[in-house]
Design a protein around this motif. Sequence first.
Motif, PDB file in Angstrom:
ATOM      1  N   PRO A  34      17.473  16.794  17.669  1.00 38.09           N
ATOM      2  CA  PRO A  34      16.565  16.007  18.523  1.00 38.09           C
ATOM      3  C   PRO A  34      16.077  16.781  19.744  1.00 38.09           C
ATOM      4  O   PRO A  34      14.895  16.701  20.098  1.00 38.09           O
ATOM      5  N   VAL A  35      16.991  17.532  20.403  1.00 39.26           N
ATOM      6  CA  VAL A  35      16.573  18.298  21.576  1.00 39.26           C
ATOM      7  C   VAL A  35      15.607  19.408  21.181  1.00 39.26           C
ATOM      8  O   VAL A  35      14.559  19.610  21.819  1.00 39.26           O
ATOM      9  N   GLY A  36      15.948  20.142  20.100  1.00 43.05           N
ATOM     10  CA  GLY A  36      15.061  21.205  19.632  1.00 43.05           C
ATOM     11  C   GLY A  36      13.728  20.666  19.155  1.00 43.05           C
ATOM     12  O   GLY A  36      12.685  21.305  19.350  1.00 43.05           O
ATOM     13  N   GLY A  37      13.762  19.504  18.505  1.00 41.87           N
ATOM     14  CA  GLY A  37      12.500  18.913  18.082  1.00 41.87           C
ATOM     15  C   GLY A  37      11.606  18.575  19.258  1.00 41.87           C
ATOM     16  O   GLY A  37      10.383  18.787  19.210  1.00 41.87           O
ATOM     17  N   LEU A  38      12.197  18.055  20.339  1.00 44.63           N
ATOM     18  CA  LEU A  38      11.415  17.733  21.530  1.00 44.63           C
ATOM     19  C   LEU A  38      10.871  18.996  22.189  1.00 44.63           C
ATOM     20  O   LEU A  38       9.691  19.058  22.556  1.00 44.63           O
ATOM     21  N   ILE A  39      11.728  20.012  22.321  1.00 48.22           N
ATOM     22  CA  ILE A  39      11.269  21.272  22.914  1.00 48.22           C
ATOM     23  C   ILE A  39      10.193  21.903  22.029  1.00 48.22           C
ATOM     24  O   ILE A  39       9.177  22.423  22.514  1.00 48.22           O
ATOM     25  N   GLY A  40      10.407  21.861  20.710  1.00 46.77           N
ATOM     26  CA  GLY A  40       9.411  22.413  19.804  1.00 46.77           C
ATOM     27  C   GLY A  40       8.095  21.669  19.869  1.00 46.77           C
ATOM     28  O   GLY A  40       7.022  22.270  19.743  1.00 46.77           O
ATOM     29  N   LEU A  41       8.159  20.350  20.057  1.00 43.76           N
ATOM     30  CA  LEU A  41       6.927  19.566  20.184  1.00 43.76           C
ATOM     31  C   LEU A  41       6.159  19.979  21.435  1.00 43.76           C
ATOM     32  O   LEU A  41       4.926  20.125  21.404  1.00 43.76           O
ATOM     33  N   ILE A  42       6.894  20.180  22.530  1.00 42.50           N
ATOM     34  CA  ILE A  42       6.240  20.658  23.756  1.00 42.50           C
ATOM     35  C   ILE A  42       5.637  22.035  23.527  1.00 42.50           C
ATOM     36  O   ILE A  42       4.505  22.327  23.948  1.00 42.50           O
ATOM     37  N   GLY A  43       6.397  22.897  22.818  1.00 40.58           N
ATOM     38  CA  GLY A  43       5.890  24.227  22.516  1.00 40.58           C
ATOM     39  C   GLY A  43       4.668  24.177  21.624  1.00 40.58           C
ATOM     40  O   GLY A  43       3.735  24.971  21.778  1.00 40.58           O
ATOM     41  N   GLN A  44       4.641  23.223  20.688  1.00 38.92           N
ATOM     42  CA  GLN A  44       3.498  23.085  19.790  1.00 38.92           C
ATOM     43  C   GLN A  44       2.264  22.641  20.572  1.00 38.92           C
ATOM     44  O   GLN A  44       1.154  23.111  20.312  1.00 38.92           O
ATOM     45  N   LEU A  45       2.462  21.741  21.547  1.00 38.47           N
ATOM     46  CA  LEU A  45       1.342  21.274  22.349  1.00 38.47           C
ATOM     47  C   LEU A  45       0.807  22.362  23.269  1.00 38.47           C
ATOM     48  O   LEU A  45      -0.402  22.450  23.507  1.00 38.47           O
ATOM     49  N   LEU A  46       1.736  23.218  23.761  1.00 36.10           N
ATOM     50  CA  LEU A  46       1.332  24.253  24.711  1.00 36.10           C
ATOM     51  C   LEU A  46       1.009  25.575  24.037  1.00 36.10           C
ATOM     52  O   LEU A  46       0.131  26.316  24.506  1.00 36.10           O
ATOM     53  N   GLY A  47       1.716  25.884  22.950  1.00 42.46           N
ATOM     54  CA  GLY A  47       1.572  27.205  22.341  1.00 42.46           C
ATOM     55  C   GLY A  47       0.948  27.223  20.972  1.00 42.46           C
ATOM     56  O   GLY A  47       0.862  28.288  20.366  1.00 42.46           O
ATOM     57  N   GLY A  48       0.592  26.078  20.431  1.00 44.20           N
ATOM     58  CA  GLY A  48      -0.080  26.058  19.151  1.00 44.20           C
ATOM     59  C   GLY A  48       0.829  26.446  17.999  1.00 44.20           C
ATOM     60  O   GLY A  48       1.935  25.923  17.833  1.00 44.20           O
ATOM     61  N   GLU A  49       0.386  27.428  17.197  1.00 49.30           N
ATOM     62  CA  GLU A  49       1.102  27.803  15.982  1.00 49.30           C
ATOM     63  C   GLU A  49       2.496  28.363  16.285  1.00 49.30           C
ATOM     64  O   GLU A  49       3.445  28.084  15.553  1.00 49.30           O
ATOM     65  N   SER A  50       2.620  29.164  17.351  1.00 50.67           N
ATOM     66  CA  SER A  50       3.940  29.703  17.678  1.00 50.67           C
ATOM     67  C   SER A  50       4.912  28.597  18.039  1.00 50.67           C
ATOM     68  O   SER A  50       6.098  28.658  17.699  1.00 50.67           O
ATOM     69  N   GLY A  51       4.444  27.552  18.713  1.00 46.10           N
ATOM     70  CA  GLY A  51       5.299  26.413  19.020  1.00 46.10           C
ATOM     71  C   GLY A  51       5.731  25.678  17.771  1.00 46.10           C
ATOM     72  O   GLY A  51       6.877  25.229  17.662  1.00 46.10           O
ATOM     73  N   ARG A  52       4.807  25.537  16.799  1.00 44.41           N
ATOM     74  CA  ARG A  52       5.166  24.864  15.558  1.00 44.41           C
ATOM     75  C   ARG A  52       6.207  25.661  14.785  1.00 44.41           C
ATOM     76  O   ARG A  52       7.166  25.104  14.251  1.00 44.41           O
ATOM     77  N   LEU A  53       6.052  26.980  14.741  1.00 47.51           N
ATOM     78  CA  LEU A  53       7.038  27.815  14.069  1.00 47.51           C
ATOM     79  C   LEU A  53       8.391  27.760  14.781  1.00 47.51           C
ATOM     80  O   LEU A  53       9.447  27.765  14.129  1.00 47.51           O
ATOM     81  N   ALA A  54       8.376  27.734  16.130  1.00 48.94           N
ATOM     82  CA  ALA A  54       9.623  27.638  16.887  1.00 48.94           C
ATOM     83  C   ALA A  54      10.337  26.325  16.589  1.00 48.94           C
ATOM     84  O   ALA A  54      11.561  26.299  16.403  1.00 48.94           O
ATOM     85  N   ARG A  55       9.551  25.251  16.500  1.00 51.40           N
ATOM     86  CA  ARG A  55      10.165  23.949  16.202  1.00 51.40           C
ATOM     87  C   ARG A  55      10.814  23.963  14.832  1.00 51.40           C
ATOM     88  O   ARG A  55      11.941  23.463  14.651  1.00 51.40           O
TER      89      ARG A  55
END
Length: 862
Positions: free
Chosen positions: A469-490
Amino acid sequence: MWLIARRSFAESWGRLLATLLAALFSIALIGGTVQFSLRAEDAVSGGDASEYFRADVVVQGGSVDPDDTRALPNGEVRLQEVAGEPGVAAIAGDVVLPVIAAGADGDTIVAPAGARTLLRPWVTEPTLNPYRLEAGRAPTADNEVALMRHLADAGGLKPGDTIAVGLPRQTRQMTVVGIVTVQDSSVVAVGDLLLAAPETARREAGLADGAWHSVWVKAAPGVAADQLRDRLRRSLGERTATVRTAEEVREAQASSLAAQGLEISGGIGMLTGVSVFVGLFVVANTFGGLIRQRTRRLAMLSAIGATPEQVKALIRLEALALGLVASACGALLGYPVADALIRMFAHDGFDISAAEAPALWLTVPLSIIGGVLVTQIAVFRAAHRAARIAPMQALRESSSERRERPGLRILAGTLILLSSFVYYGPVPAVLNDGPPGVQRTQAITALIGFGSMVVACALAVFGPLLVRPVGGLIGLIGQLLGGESGRLARATITRNPRRVSAAASSLMLAVALATTALLIVVSANTRFEQAANEVMLAQHAVSTSARTPDGLRPLPRDIAARIEQAPGVTRASALTTTTVKLISPPPRAYQEGEPVLPLYLTVTGADPATLPQVLRLPGNLPALAPGDIALPSVTMRAQQLTVGQGIVVRGANGDVPLTIAGTYHDPTHVFADGALVADATMRQLDSNAGAQVVLVSGGTAAAIMEKVAGVPGATVLDRTSYVEKAAAAITEGSTVMYGFVGMTLLLALFGMTTTISMSVSERRREFSLLGAVGATARQLRAIIHWEAATVVTLGTLLGLGIAVGTVALIHAATGSSYIRLNAPWWLYACVAGAAALVTLTTSALPARRATRVPILARARVE
């Protein structure tokens, strides 16, 4: 298995090196505490050399407290009372006078192993003299002294040098004329000795002509010591003197040393327990990362026929080799760790530097055995997990993780969490059975601290479940801010939560250790500052710069009169201290059915006329007349005493009847925490009581300092500085605690750094494929940084939760106003910021290294 293990070492030495370093530092911390414990035992047991070894009988004036083997005689005895008795061949008078001694650099010399520095007379009778001159000669003139070898070495003194000696009534400059030992030892059981001419020692103790604190007796040939003891008892009477054989005195000293050694072992055992816990935590995390890196290779072994037991044996064999190397190196590295602990303990008034360093043949085997056990226990889970790797894993990415059933993890974490009540459970019993005080608070704090460690283990087990859950939330923020790299991180974070959890658990431990210590320090300092403003009216305080296990070292009493001569000073009130024992009415048990323990009171003496002008103590405190005593309200309630009641206490000068004139409360626990009397009463209790502090109104620090120049260790402090310093003195072991927390904190951060580095290294193939299909180096670094953000978030939240919960439990259990959650908001922000900075910094280098591998090299399979 040995051939496979050897090949693994040869091909994976870089990966194994990080695990080796983690184990090495863990074992160095464990080995350092073990070595310190051995040196502490040697310092205590090595101080069993006795100045009484040539005597047969010791006659001590008055009575000696049987409950306190360190207590001094509270009376006096004359030589002629003993000299004419049948069976006495030789006698010598003795004086025991606590003093302060300063070395060549002007710093106060700390007595070894928490003992005292005493002024004693040189024994002129050859058959009784226990002192062997190693250099120089015996003291004969009034200003001459001979020093025990430890005192001379610690102070950098030699015959011909001048030593500043702080006596109860004055400070004297004396000449060192000799260096002595007793039974080849540089100290005796009671500590360090300064040996003066007999008449000098007797006069400084305030004794009349021919009177001594005790008399050493040598029995005539053919007279047994116990026979002479019984004869002298009948002749002198038990009320006049305490007569014991010298062997009985030495046995009492030995029992006191044994009890002290047991107390030391308990404290060191706690430190060792913390170091073992952190070591297990770090080694288990790093070895777990090593297993994840070798998932495909271990799966290949299973595919070609290796059984689960053989895989376990391989992992344990590697752990054994690592443990042996790390233990041998850690044993040697443990010496500087032990030296650091020795310096920290010496800062708190417990100096064991005189002890011999333990031999290599003893410490190295102990460290190796301990290191091997720690590494074998730490890899138990990793070996079990490696044995369950399926052969099909050989066809998958090394970074993939077999999905586990969350029910088993929840069950394991819950069982570990419930086991914390092994430590939490006894807290109510300690709270109800022990009287209020620092010792009870320390015991409860230790229990709750160990319970919180178990809770940290449980949270580490729950960690992978919290990562999603924590990683999913951080990854969602990363996806909103970083695009594809955030989605891959999530996707990366949620696919392999155990890897993220391993790094987060190490950060959690570091944050919990640091924040707990900071919360306690900030809370105590805030409360002490508040209490100082409430109680202390004086602008300055003069005290010594050195500390002992009993508190700050005392000052000569004449220092107050000297300070009053400073320009601008309007009042200078010396607070003298001594310890007395309640005799009548007899002490009451704190709880019904509990054994009755002796009650000792730390009594503060002050001038009743000047006290209200330098201190404001809440309560019903009248001007105390001679023979009056005021007691804290908590003591009055616990012992069911009333104002106007008469009591009898036993001090250094014998039994003294007193009348309870009032009650009060000292919220600082510094100035008069045990009892309060007038100066005239203090002289009845202890004529040699030194001044704990001199409170000064008016004047400047520079002017006051001119008047106390030459007094060993004397320093001038403002109101807040003095209360903080005095509080640190009564909080025994604070420097050790903070230093040890610092060392374990560094170890935990090293474990986190190693885990993050290994987790990035194990994903090189994954990054290779991403780079081959077009991912830029910037995008790859962003994936690692978003994963690091998850580590920071999870580790910081869990660590802060453990710290806040620990401090809240301590406050709820003890009710202490000095340990509470009153830290400012910026403290938590600083801890979170520091955790983020450390984590992002440690992940930057492996991220850059992973993205700099050429594309063709990336495409290669392991």
